[in-house]
Design an enzyme around this catalytic site. Structure first.
Site, short mmCIF file in Angstrom:
data_model
loop_
_atom_site.label_atom_id
_atom_site.label_comp_id
_atom_site.label_asym_id
_atom_site.label_seq_id
_atom_site.Cartn_x
_atom_site.Cartn_y
_atom_site.Cartn_z
N GLY A 1 -4.57 -4.28 -3.72
CA GLY A 1 -5.56 -3.23 -3.98
C GLY A 1 -4.79 -1.99 -4.39
O GLY A 1 -4.09 -1.41 -3.57
N HIS A 2 -4.82 -1.65 -5.67
CA HIS A 2 -4.02 -0.54 -6.18
C HIS A 2 -4.95 0.60 -6.61
O HIS A 2 -5.84 0.39 -7.43
CB HIS A 2 -3.16 -1.01 -7.36
N THR A 3 -4.71 1.78 -6.05
CA THR A 3 -5.60 2.90 -6.31
C THR A 3 -4.99 3.84 -7.34
O THR A 3 -3.84 4.24 -7.22
CB THR A 3 -5.85 3.69 -5.00
N ARG B 1 -9.74 -2.83 6.17
CA ARG B 1 -9.20 -2.83 7.53
C ARG B 1 -8.37 -1.57 7.79
O ARG B 1 -7.66 -1.11 6.89
CB ARG B 1 -8.28 -4.04 7.74
N PRO B 2 -8.44 -1.00 9.02
CA PRO B 2 -7.58 0.15 9.31
C PRO B 2 -6.12 -0.27 9.24
O PRO B 2 -5.76 -1.35 9.72
CB PRO B 2 -7.96 0.56 10.74
N THR C 1 -8.47 -3.43 -0.21
CA THR C 1 -9.06 -4.74 -0.48
C THR C 1 -10.01 -5.17 0.63
O THR C 1 -11.10 -5.68 0.37
CB THR C 1 -7.93 -5.79 -0.65
N ASP D 1 0.81 -1.23 0.00
CA ASP D 1 0.00 0.00 0.00
C ASP D 1 0.84 1.27 0.00
O ASP D 1 0.44 2.29 0.57
CB ASP D 1 -0.97 0.01 1.19
N LYS E 1 1.86 2.02 -5.15
CA LYS E 1 2.39 1.44 -6.39
C LYS E 1 1.45 1.70 -7.57
O LYS E 1 1.90 1.98 -8.67
CB LYS E 1 2.58 -0.08 -6.23
N GLN F 1 1.89 -6.03 -3.26
CA GLN F 1 2.42 -6.14 -1.89
C GLN F 1 3.72 -5.32 -1.74
O GLN F 1 3.94 -4.40 -2.51
CB GLN F 1 2.65 -7.59 -1.47
#
Ligand code: GDP
Ligand code: IMO
Ligand code: MG
Length: 421
Positions: free
Chosen positions: A40-42, A296-297, A293, A13, A16, A217
């Site tokens: 999870g890529h934003t 979760r905090p 994804t 996170d 990337k 990752q």
């Protein structure tokens, strides 16, 4: 450099997706080389936010060829759902040697976690069990999955085996016929994209095309070089690219290490730089530090340069891209972890044994903070004095030059200080 790896230098996170999307404006090919939809890529541009899990971050650019390479594990259902959300035309090649994540993988992921005294805190996406099957030589390749008869035979064999295991955990049994009927539809949707992506990539290289290899990752989650056992089941390192894509090692020109201006981690495991309490909560809110994804905090820590030096050594980093610098505005004093105290000694490496890593206490230096909002900054020179000093110190401690820094989630809030691609 014409062929660059985008590597997460911490626990994932790092941004990337954002850096890949930014550099992809100059690329011909974007290739995801490992992991699955645990990622999870934003990507944010034109006021729109896109969350990508399996698809490479070049997918929103119709001119780019996107590749999902052999090192990935692909959940066909998640793939079809994600692809259906992309409303613009795209070019995509999926490796026939990638492995498929099936419903029993996610169930077993939950089952294994449920009995562990020390949970890893996985994403429950079945990633570990799918890679386990690959190593055990019982997994299913995409090439088998898109062949209706071979898929059926292999699925029946696997469901029989996996049901025994699920039963032993008290989990519900799965019905191979129901899975087959549902997944056959996904196989048909995937089939047109499936090919030998090693051939595709090598052809692109022969044509002197610009390629970005997008890691998922971060190196601290690497199965080999990460904080085992609190890791994922693949290798996000730049050194894993040749194996995971089918190209020669010497065809990779370098790696850009994406680094948050601080540290975050989702899931369990030691994190020496961790901050708790109000400051962590403020950073979490300002940086929107909630998993893309799982929601979760994310745990928050100071910048840890021991980790970054580890990543530099085991993965190789030509340059750094420092993200989320804007989130640190308004903090009076910033800490940077420079080494650890372990068994009475100062060390600057990560011990292999997880209990030893947990025993490491951070040694820190303090840097003055800045109060200015930097989200509109467009050059290094425009940064406040203390923000410049913070980046310079980071560069000096890690020994890798910064090529890019980023001051907000949008593509426009990215500053390239050195032209590398
Ligand atoms: P990835 O998994 O490495 O692609 O990173 P994620 O997308 O999971 O998490 C990074 C988060 O930070 C996303 O919400 C991004 O939109 C956001 N982000 C990236 N760069 C910046 C930045 O420079 N500033 C701020 N405020 N947010 C950023
Ligand atoms: P991106 O690509 C952050 C973490 C999980 C857990 C551990 C193992 O968005 O940076 P897994 O489901 O892979 O078996 O979980 O790894 N994890 C991530 N953390 N970002 C990710 O991906 C992650 N993918 C897995 O939280 O601690
Ligand atoms: Mg992410």
């Amino acid at each position: 450099m014409k062929r660059i790896v985008v590597v997460g230098t911490q626990w994932g996170d790092e941004g990337k997706g954002k850096i890949t999307d930014y550099l992809a404006q100059r690329a011909d090919v974007v290739c995801r080389y490992q992991g699955g939809n645990n990622a999870g890529h934003t990507v944010v541009f034109n006021g729109q936010k896109h969350s990508l899990h399996l698809l490479p971050s070049g997918i929103l650019n119709p001119d780019i060829l996107n590749v999902m390479a052999n090192g990935m594990v692909i959940n066909p259902k998640a793939f079809v759902e994600e692809a259906s959300k992309i409303k613009t035309p795209f070019k995509l090649a999926i490796s026939n040697r990638a492995h498929v994540v099936l419903p029993f993988h996610s169930e077993l992921d939950k089952a294994y976690e449920s009995t562990k005294a020390h949970k890893i805190g996985t994403t429950h996406k079945g990633i570990g069990p799918a890679y386990t099957d690959k190593s055990a030589r019982i997994g299913m390749r995409v090439s088998t999955f898109i062949h209706p008869i071979r898929f059926k035979e292999k699925l029946e064999e696997l469901v029989l085996l996996k049901n025994e295991e699920l039963l032993s955990y008290g989990f519900n049994l799965l019905d191979s016929k129901a899975i087959y009927d549902e997944y056959l539809i996904y196989a048909k949707e995937m089939k047109p994209y499936v090919c030998d992506t090693s051939i595709v990539l090598n052809e692109a290289i022969n044509e002197d095309k610009k390629i970005l290899f997008e890691g998922a990752q971060g190196v601290l989650l690497c199965l080999d070089h990460g904080t085992y056992p609190y890791v994922t089941s693949s290798s996000p390192t730049a050194s894993s690219v040749p194996l995971n894509t089918g190209i020669a090692p010497w065809l990779v020109d370098g790696a850009i290490g994406v680094t948050k201006a601080y540290t975050t981690r989702v899931g369990e495991g030691p994190m020496p730089s961790e901050i708790l309490g109000e400051l962590a909560s403020n950073i979490r809110i300002k940086g929107n530090e909630f998993g893309t994804t799982t929601g979760r905090p994310r745990r928050i820590g100071w910048l840890d340069t021991v980790i970054l030096k580890h990543t530099k050594r085991v993965s190789g980093l030509s340059y750094l891209a420092v993200t989320l610098l804007d989130v640190l505005s308004g903090i009076d004093e910033l800490n940077i972890v420079t080494s650890y105290q372990f068994e009475g000694e100062e060390i600057d490496y990560i011990p292999a044994e997880i209990d030893d890593f947990a025993a490491c206490k951070p040694n820190i230096i303090k840097m003055p903070g800045w109060t200015e909002d930097i989200t509109q900054v467009t050059s290094f020179d425009e940064l406040p004095k203390h923000a410049k000093a913070y980046l310079k110190k980071l560069e000096e401690l890690v020994g890798v030059p910064i090529a890019i820094f980023s001051v907000g989630p949008d593509r426009n809030q990215t500053i390239m200080v050195k032209d590398i691609f």
